[in-house]
Each structure stands twice: as C-alpha cells, then as structure tokens.
Design an enzyme around this catalytic site. Structure first.
Site, PDB file in Angstrom:
ATOM      1  N   SER A 164      62.093   4.393 -41.856  1.00 37.47           N
ATOM      2  CA  SER A 164      61.053   4.244 -40.825  1.00 37.47           C
ATOM      3  C   SER A 164      59.685   3.894 -41.392  1.00 37.47           C
ATOM      4  O   SER A 164      58.820   3.418 -40.658  1.00 37.47           O
ATOM      5  CB  SER A 164      60.944   5.519 -39.989  1.00 37.47           C
ATOM      6  OG  SER A 164      60.399   6.584 -40.740  1.00 37.47           O
ATOM      7  N   LYS A 187      55.042   9.904 -41.446  1.00 42.21           N
ATOM      8  CA  LYS A 187      54.509   8.814 -40.637  1.00 42.21           C
ATOM      9  C   LYS A 187      53.070   8.524 -41.064  1.00 42.21           C
ATOM     10  O   LYS A 187      52.458   9.271 -41.815  1.00 42.21           O
ATOM     11  CB  LYS A 187      54.522   9.170 -39.145  1.00 42.21           C
ATOM     12  CG  LYS A 187      55.890   9.548 -38.592  1.00 42.21           C
ATOM     13  CD  LYS A 187      56.879   8.397 -38.592  1.00 42.21           C
ATOM     14  CE  LYS A 187      58.245   8.844 -38.076  1.00 42.21           C
ATOM     15  NZ  LYS A 187      59.265   7.774 -38.210  1.00 42.21           N
TER      16      LYS A 187
END
Length: 224
Positions: free
Chosen positions: A38, A92
């Site tokens: 990701s 993230k």
C-alpha cells in the site's frame, strides 16, 4: 515452585535485559515488517522499517498513554498507527492535518484548494508491476514531494474523494500506492492517539517474491 524460583534467579540478568528491550521497543524505537504494497514505491513489500516511537509522544510502555507530548504529525510524515477501524497496525502517509480541506479529483490531490503538481518518473523493481502495470509520478504540494503509484488498469475509473475537512485531533492518511491502499478513503479520519510513531528509514529489506533474498540497495535507505 522452587524450580521456577531457581530458574528466575539464575536468569535474572537475561530477563531484565529482555524486559528493558521490550520496553524500549514499545516506547522509544521499534522495527516493523511491511507485508503489503500500500505504500509502494516508497516502502516495498518485505521492507523492515525503523519506527521512532518517541517522535510525537513519550508513552507509558505497552500503552497509548502519553507521558510527554513532543510534537504532532506533519503533512508528509510516514506514520505507524494501531487502527481500531482497520483492526490492525497500518503504515500510511499524513496528507491532511486538523483543519485541512482535502480532495482527490481523478486521483490528483488538492490541499486547501491548491492542486498538487505531478511529474512522471520511472521506478524499477516493483514486482507488482508485472501483473498490475503502473504509472509513477512525483507528487508535489509545495511543502512535500514524494512518489505515488497509479494502476494503469484503474485509469478511467472514478477515483474522486472529498472534499472533506479534517476535524480537530484527527488525521487524513493515504497510501502512496493510490489505487491499492485501504486508508482514510475507506476508514475515515484516524485519531491522533492511535498514531504511535514515525517511520524514518528502511533497516533491511528481503524480497518475498525472490526467496527472501536481500535487497541490498534498500538497506539503511531514508524514507521520504
């Protein structure tokens, strides 16, 4: 019982060392294995990343209780968090801080109404590109610049998000792999107290798609 007491007494030094190490990893610095793509291309699958657990708070070991507030996450920081919404630990990038208005229009980022600038770039060595060819670009908001990955297969699909305004004590987080990341577009804003540290560099990297052989060029690489 006597045997256990003797065992503890004979290994007191080792047990003390292990306890101190676990406390250090919980409150000061840690390393995490990244199992998903990701955050590609910034963080590759199989990277072991160094996490500064004291970047934002000094916490009671093994808890989220802050003893000393040091700083708040800034746009562009790569953060590690224990997300209750996702039910797992996430890595993230901070895109929106409290008060920011954030939008994606055809996957192009707008921060407080200002469009990010994009410059296409070449990235080699991403194994996922074999089955999911991608475009790479440097995303520049004026305050930060980093690479993002767009899946070619997703081109033409609606990839709009927002605009949304980040509430107090919340953060909007996205993955750099914009078409393959479960982030604030799915889970909403992430609370400040779930952010446990800042990822600073790659400690070492092993390629799971190539018999876990080391990627020597990534060892010690700074994360930006």
């Amino acid at each position: 019982m006597q045997r256990l007491t003797r065992l503890l007494a004979n290994n007191k030094g080792f047990l003390t060392f292990m306890l101190c190490m676990f406390m250090f990893r919980s409150a000061v610095a840690d390393w995490n294995v990244v199992p998903t793509g990701s955050m590609q291309p910034t963080i590759e699958v199989g990277d072991r990343i160094v996490v500064d657990k004291a970047a934002y708070d000094l916490r009671v070991p093994f808890t989220h209780v802050s003893l000393l507030h040091r700083a708040d996450p800034q746009r562009g920081d790569i953060v590690v968090l224990d997300s209750s919404a996702a039910g797992e630990r996430l890595v993230k990038r901070v895109i929106g801080v409290p008060g920011d208005q954030i939008a994606l229009l055809q996957n192009h980022l707008y921060v407080n109404g200002k469009a990010a600038e994009y410059r296409f770039t070449q990235v080699a060595g991403i194994r996922d590109d074999r089955e999911d060819p991608a475009l790479y670009a440097m995303e520049n908001t004026g305050q930060l610049s980093h690479a993002v990955r767009w899946s070619i297969a997703a081109q033409g699909h609606t990839r709009d998000f927002g605009p949304v305004t980040v509430p107090p004590d919340q953060y909007l987080l996205l993955g750099d792999n914009r078409d393959n990341s479960a982030d604030s577009r799915y889970f909403g804003f992430f609370p400040r107290n779930e952010i446990t540290g800042r990822a600073t560099r790659v400690a070492l990297s092993l390629d799971p798609g190539n018999h876990y052989l080391p990627r020597a060029d990534r060892w010690g690489a700074a994360l930006r």
